[in-house]
Design a protein around this motif. Structure first.
Motif, PDB file in Angstrom:
ATOM      1  N   ILE A 283       0.840  -1.205   0.000  1.00 48.64           N
ATOM      2  CA  ILE A 283       0.000   0.000   0.000  1.00 48.64           C
ATOM      3  C   ILE A 283       0.869   1.247   0.000  1.00 48.64           C
ATOM      4  O   ILE A 283       0.644   2.204  -0.759  1.00 48.64           O
ATOM      5  CB  ILE A 283      -0.932   0.007   1.232  1.00 48.64           C
ATOM      6  CG1 ILE A 283      -2.029  -1.048   1.096  1.00 48.64           C
ATOM      7  CG2 ILE A 283      -1.536   1.391   1.439  1.00 48.64           C
ATOM      8  CD1 ILE A 283      -3.133  -0.691   0.146  1.00 48.64           C
ATOM      9  N   PHE A 284       1.892   1.241   0.862  1.00 53.65           N
ATOM     10  CA  PHE A 284       2.783   2.408   0.955  1.00 53.65           C
ATOM     11  C   PHE A 284       3.493   2.659  -0.378  1.00 53.65           C
ATOM     12  O   PHE A 284       3.570   3.799  -0.849  1.00 53.65           O
ATOM     13  CB  PHE A 284       3.814   2.187   2.068  1.00 53.65           C
ATOM     14  CG  PHE A 284       4.827   3.291   2.186  1.00 53.65           C
ATOM     15  CD1 PHE A 284       4.492   4.502   2.770  1.00 53.65           C
ATOM     16  CD2 PHE A 284       6.115   3.116   1.679  1.00 53.65           C
ATOM     17  CE1 PHE A 284       5.425   5.526   2.860  1.00 53.65           C
ATOM     18  CE2 PHE A 284       7.046   4.138   1.773  1.00 53.65           C
ATOM     19  CZ  PHE A 284       6.701   5.343   2.365  1.00 53.65           C
ATOM     20  N   ASN A 285       4.007   1.595  -0.986  1.00 49.89           N
ATOM     21  CA  ASN A 285       4.707   1.746  -2.266  1.00 49.89           C
ATOM     22  C   ASN A 285       3.765   2.281  -3.351  1.00 49.89           C
ATOM     23  O   ASN A 285       4.176   3.076  -4.206  1.00 49.89           O
ATOM     24  CB  ASN A 285       5.294   0.399  -2.703  1.00 49.89           C
ATOM     25  CG  ASN A 285       6.479  -0.026  -1.851  1.00 49.89           C
ATOM     26  OD1 ASN A 285       7.129   0.815  -1.215  1.00 49.89           O
ATOM     27  ND2 ASN A 285       6.753  -1.319  -1.800  1.00 49.89           N
ATOM     28  N   SER A 286       2.505   1.858  -3.296  1.00 50.74           N
ATOM     29  CA  SER A 286       1.536   2.335  -4.279  1.00 50.74           C
ATOM     30  C   SER A 286       1.249   3.820  -4.095  1.00 50.74           C
ATOM     31  O   SER A 286       1.097   4.568  -5.072  1.00 50.74           O
ATOM     32  CB  SER A 286       0.234   1.537  -4.179  1.00 50.74           C
ATOM     33  OG  SER A 286       0.419   0.213  -4.647  1.00 50.74           O
ATOM     34  N   THR A 287       1.161   4.254  -2.846  1.00 44.27           N
ATOM     35  CA  THR A 287       0.919   5.692  -2.606  1.00 44.27           C
ATOM     36  C   THR A 287       2.069   6.529  -3.137  1.00 44.27           C
ATOM     37  O   THR A 287       1.854   7.607  -3.710  1.00 44.27           O
ATOM     38  CB  THR A 287       0.707   5.983  -1.108  1.00 44.27           C
ATOM     39  OG1 THR A 287       1.899   5.651  -0.378  1.00 44.27           O
ATOM     40  CG2 THR A 287      -0.463   5.197  -0.551  1.00 44.27           C
ATOM     41  N   ILE A 288       3.293   6.049  -2.966  1.00 44.68           N
ATOM     42  CA  ILE A 288       4.462   6.771  -3.470  1.00 44.68           C
ATOM     43  C   ILE A 288       4.429   6.828  -4.994  1.00 44.68           C
ATOM     44  O   ILE A 288       4.645   7.882  -5.612  1.00 44.68           O
ATOM     45  CB  ILE A 288       5.769   6.112  -2.992  1.00 44.68           C
ATOM     46  CG1 ILE A 288       5.870   6.147  -1.454  1.00 44.68           C
ATOM     47  CG2 ILE A 288       6.974   6.794  -3.632  1.00 44.68           C
ATOM     48  CD1 ILE A 288       5.867   7.538  -0.869  1.00 44.68           C
ATOM     49  N   HIS A 289       4.124   5.686  -5.603  1.00 46.47           N
ATOM     50  CA  HIS A 289       4.098   5.628  -7.073  1.00 46.47           C
ATOM     51  C   HIS A 289       2.997   6.514  -7.646  1.00 46.47           C
ATOM     52  O   HIS A 289       3.241   7.319  -8.567  1.00 46.47           O
ATOM     53  CB  HIS A 289       3.891   4.179  -7.526  1.00 46.47           C
ATOM     54  CG  HIS A 289       3.699   4.048  -9.005  1.00 46.47           C
ATOM     55  ND1 HIS A 289       4.742   4.075  -9.906  1.00 46.47           N
ATOM     56  CD2 HIS A 289       2.560   3.897  -9.757  1.00 46.47           C
ATOM     57  CE1 HIS A 289       4.283   3.960 -11.129  1.00 46.47           C
ATOM     58  NE2 HIS A 289       2.957   3.844 -11.076  1.00 46.47           N
ATOM     59  N   LEU A 290       1.794   6.386  -7.112  1.00 49.57           N
ATOM     60  CA  LEU A 290       0.662   7.127  -7.672  1.00 49.57           C
ATOM     61  C   LEU A 290       0.802   8.628  -7.463  1.00 49.57           C
ATOM     62  O   LEU A 290       0.328   9.429  -8.286  1.00 49.57           O
ATOM     63  CB  LEU A 290      -0.645   6.632  -7.042  1.00 49.57           C
ATOM     64  CG  LEU A 290      -1.029   5.173  -7.346  1.00 49.57           C
ATOM     65  CD1 LEU A 290      -2.323   4.807  -6.643  1.00 49.57           C
ATOM     66  CD2 LEU A 290      -1.169   4.938  -8.847  1.00 49.57           C
ATOM     67  N   SER A 291       1.463   9.029  -6.377  1.00 51.27           N
ATOM     68  CA  SER A 291       1.598  10.465  -6.102  1.00 51.27           C
ATOM     69  C   SER A 291       2.478  11.171  -7.132  1.00 51.27           C
ATOM     70  O   SER A 291       2.440  12.394  -7.239  1.00 51.27           O
ATOM     71  CB  SER A 291       2.178  10.685  -4.704  1.00 51.27           C
ATOM     72  OG  SER A 291       3.512  10.212  -4.630  1.00 51.27           O
ATOM     73  N   LYS A 292       3.244  10.416  -7.900  1.00 51.24           N
ATOM     74  CA  LYS A 292       4.138  11.004  -8.902  1.00 51.24           C
ATOM     75  C   LYS A 292       3.499  11.094 -10.285  1.00 51.24           C
ATOM     76  O   LYS A 292       4.122  11.616 -11.219  1.00 51.24           O
ATOM     77  CB  LYS A 292       5.419  10.176  -8.995  1.00 51.24           C
ATOM     78  CG  LYS A 292       6.234  10.142  -7.710  1.00 51.24           C
ATOM     79  CD  LYS A 292       7.456   9.245  -7.849  1.00 51.24           C
ATOM     80  CE  LYS A 292       8.249   9.197  -6.545  1.00 51.24           C
ATOM     81  NZ  LYS A 292       9.433   8.290  -6.663  1.00 51.24           N
ATOM     82  N   LEU A 293       2.275  10.615 -10.429  1.00 54.27           N
ATOM     83  CA  LEU A 293       1.649  10.573 -11.753  1.00 54.27           C
ATOM     84  C   LEU A 293       1.189  11.960 -12.197  1.00 54.27           C
ATOM     85  O   LEU A 293       0.788  12.790 -11.381  1.00 54.27           O
ATOM     86  CB  LEU A 293       0.449   9.620 -11.735  1.00 54.27           C
ATOM     87  CG  LEU A 293       0.723   8.152 -11.390  1.00 54.27           C
ATOM     88  CD1 LEU A 293      -0.557   7.348 -11.511  1.00 54.27           C
ATOM     89  CD2 LEU A 293       1.807   7.578 -12.303  1.00 54.27           C
ATOM     90  N   PRO A 294       1.189  12.212 -13.507  1.00 51.92           N
ATOM     91  CA  PRO A 294       0.679  13.486 -14.038  1.00 51.92           C
ATOM     92  C   PRO A 294      -0.848  13.463 -14.097  1.00 51.92           C
ATOM     93  O   PRO A 294      -1.448  13.358 -15.167  1.00 51.92           O
ATOM     94  CB  PRO A 294       1.303  13.548 -15.444  1.00 51.92           C
ATOM     95  CG  PRO A 294       1.429  12.109 -15.855  1.00 51.92           C
ATOM     96  CD  PRO A 294       1.744  11.353 -14.577  1.00 51.92           C
ATOM     97  N   LEU A 295      -1.470  13.543 -12.932  1.00 49.27           N
ATOM     98  CA  LEU A 295      -2.923  13.386 -12.815  1.00 49.27           C
ATOM     99  C   LEU A 295      -3.495  14.498 -11.944  1.00 49.27           C
ATOM    100  O   LEU A 295      -2.987  14.766 -10.855  1.00 49.27           O
ATOM    101  CB  LEU A 295      -3.255  12.018 -12.212  1.00 49.27           C
ATOM    102  CG  LEU A 295      -4.726  11.690 -12.012  1.00 49.27           C
ATOM    103  CD1 LEU A 295      -5.425  11.519 -13.355  1.00 49.27           C
ATOM    104  CD2 LEU A 295      -4.884  10.414 -11.189  1.00 49.27           C
ATOM    105  N   TRP A 296      -4.555  15.136 -12.428  1.00 48.33           N
ATOM    106  CA  TRP A 296      -5.243  16.186 -11.684  1.00 48.33           C
ATOM    107  C   TRP A 296      -6.687  15.751 -11.443  1.00 48.33           C
ATOM    108  O   TRP A 296      -7.314  15.150 -12.329  1.00 48.33           O
ATOM    109  CB  TRP A 296      -5.243  17.497 -12.466  1.00 48.33           C
ATOM    110  CG  TRP A 296      -3.909  18.172 -12.571  1.00 48.33           C
ATOM    111  CD1 TRP A 296      -3.448  19.221 -11.824  1.00 48.33           C
ATOM    112  CD2 TRP A 296      -2.861  17.864 -13.492  1.00 48.33           C
ATOM    113  NE1 TRP A 296      -2.182  19.578 -12.217  1.00 48.33           N
ATOM    114  CE2 TRP A 296      -1.795  18.763 -13.244  1.00 48.33           C
ATOM    115  CE3 TRP A 296      -2.705  16.898 -14.505  1.00 48.33           C
ATOM    116  CZ2 TRP A 296      -0.601  18.727 -13.963  1.00 48.33           C
ATOM    117  CZ3 TRP A 296      -1.513  16.866 -15.223  1.00 48.33           C
ATOM    118  CH2 TRP A 296      -0.483  17.774 -14.950  1.00 48.33           C
ATOM    119  N   ILE A 297      -7.205  16.039 -10.243  1.00 46.39           N
ATOM    120  CA  ILE A 297      -8.591  15.697  -9.907  1.00 46.39           C
ATOM    121  C   ILE A 297      -9.300  16.954  -9.428  1.00 46.39           C
ATOM    122  O   ILE A 297      -8.834  17.618  -8.487  1.00 46.39           O
ATOM    123  CB  ILE A 297      -8.668  14.612  -8.823  1.00 46.39           C
ATOM    124  CG1 ILE A 297      -7.916  13.359  -9.270  1.00 46.39           C
ATOM    125  CG2 ILE A 297     -10.128  14.268  -8.509  1.00 46.39           C
ATOM    126  CD1 ILE A 297      -7.841  12.263  -8.210  1.00 46.39           C
TER     127      ILE A 297
END
Length: 422
Positions: free
Chosen positions: A263-277
């Motif tokens: 879960i922690f690794n996924s949060t790190i990975h996803l936080s770097k994506l070029p994605l806006w909400i």
């Protein structure tokens, strides 16, 4: 009559170079049609483009046969324009012509904005959206996005380039991949400027699938935007973490040490994506279109998700339900085409009946079906709360440029993920 900024001599220099140097024809074809301002330049360009192999003699002969030489200054003047120019002048002449075009476009945009400001009946949202649209139109024209009237000969280099890209790609996907190979095989991916409608009844995973499309694109380093009206941004992200990590959304699973690490690794990975909400409450379609255009220009957005169509409101006066949804659909379609961005619009289907969901169940308006370039209809045919994997179908019910048909997938409930069946 006011003369707008122009570069008449540079326009004629470009025509002279194109007439004498075949190697420069592709560059000449690529210039925006409205880059030429003087009437004589416009006519000479038309004659040049109408010839299979343009030459100064061919252009002169064509104009002489149509008795046009005197109209455009006489034989000596036309010969002077078509004289053998140095090809080294191309870059400077093209820069001058495009600079003049830029200034004309900005003046035209300012005139449109002035007209909006003078209209006392315009709402604030209409004023902002109209002003932004005028500026966006000027930018699109300058960048030669293809929004011009052209002959088929002018269009052909762009078509050939697209065909060459498809033939040399070495893969079936020419657009943005969905992450579901069975779906991509039919759609070839989400194409720029298209509106893709994803319709489903309540609790049939349209938000889950829309977010899955968005995170898959962002994971491929494609700038992506989500307008979330159905769900809070934090909830969207939590589901994406479970889908990415493969860790089930169950307390016992979350407490396991290895799962916590994933879960922690996924949060790190996803936080770097070029994605806006964007989760702006009470968002109107006019405001959405305004934000959409600005984000596309500022951040190079290539894919956007709207969740979902029927939850948007409008500023454009009082409308009944059918008119409102039709207006929203048309506005979103126009925004996608203007920006040249793939826009995935989630839409609610009617709850009525036990029939298999289809396009005719799109809620409140047939305009949605008409505007869609691609329409996907989702279904969970056998809902079972005790089953981890459920059958899930995606019916490609409409595709302007491709095949249609039903495809089988599966829904992994604990990870909020649509998957290919094993």
């Amino acid at each position: 009559m006011i003369t707008l900024p122009n570069a008449k001599e540079s326009e004629e220099t470009l025509i002279g170079i194109a007439a004498n140097y075949p190697a420069y024809l592709d560059k000449f074809y690529a210039l925006p049609a409205d880059a030429f301002y003087s009437a004589r330049s416009i006519r000479l360009r038309e004659v040049l483009l109408g010839l299979e192999s343009p030459t100064p003699n061919g252009i002169m002969a064509t104009m002489e046969a149509k008795a046009e030489l005197e109209r455009w200054g006489g034989r000596m003047e036309i010969e002077h324009v078509l004289r053998l120019e140095s090809a080294a002048l191309w870059a400077d002449a093209a820069r001058d012509v495009l600079d003049a075009l830029r200034r004309r476009l900005l003046i035209q945009a300012s005139e449109k904005i002035r007209a909006l400001a003078d209209d006392r009946k315009s709402h604030e949202g209409d004023l902002l959206a109209g002003a932004d649209s005028a500026c966006a139109e000027a930018t699109r024209s300058l960048l030669d996005s293809g929004n011009h009237m052209r002959t088929i000969k002018e269009w052909m280099p762009h078509v050939v380039a697209e065909l060459e890209t498809a033939m040399t790609a070495g893969r079936e996907i020419t657009g943005i991949a969905s992450g579901l190979p069975k779906l991509d095989k039919i759609t070839s991916g989400w194409q720029p400027g298209e509106m893709i409608v994803v319709g489903a009844r309540p609790s049939c995973c349209k938000t889950i699938l829309g977010a899955q499309f968005a995170f898959h694109a962002a994971n491929a380093d494609i700038p992506t935007l989500i307008f979330s009206r159905e769900m809070r941004a934090t909830a969207v992200i939590k589901r994406a973490i479970h889908a990415h990590s493969g860790v089930a959304n169950r307390l016992d699973d979350l407490k396991q040490r290895e799962n916590s690490k994933n879960i922690f690794n996924s949060t790190i990975h996803l936080s770097k994506l070029p994605l806006w909400i964007d989760q702006t409450p009470g968002l109107t379609v006019e405001s959405l279109a305004l934000k959409f255009r600005r984000m596309c220009r500022a951040n190079g957005i290539k894919l956007a998700i709207v969740d979902y169509l029927q939850m948007l409101s409008v500023e454009a006066g009082r409308m009944d339900s059918y008119e409102r949804v039709s207006y929203i659909s048309a506005t979103l379609k126009q925004a996608a085409g203007e920006a040249g961005v793939a826009l995935i619009v989630l839409a609610q289907l009617n709850r009525k009946g036990t029939d298999e969901p289809s396009l005719e169940h799109l809620r409140d308006s047939g305009q949605i079906e008409q505007d869609a370039d691609v329409a996907l209809i989702l279904n969970r045919p056998k809902k079972d709360e005790l089953t981890e994997l459920e059958p899930f179908t995606i019916d490609i019910a409409k595709q302007r440029n491709g095949a249609t048909g039903l495809r089988d997938f599966q829904f992994r409930k604990s990870c909020f993920r649509i998957e290919e069946p094993y």
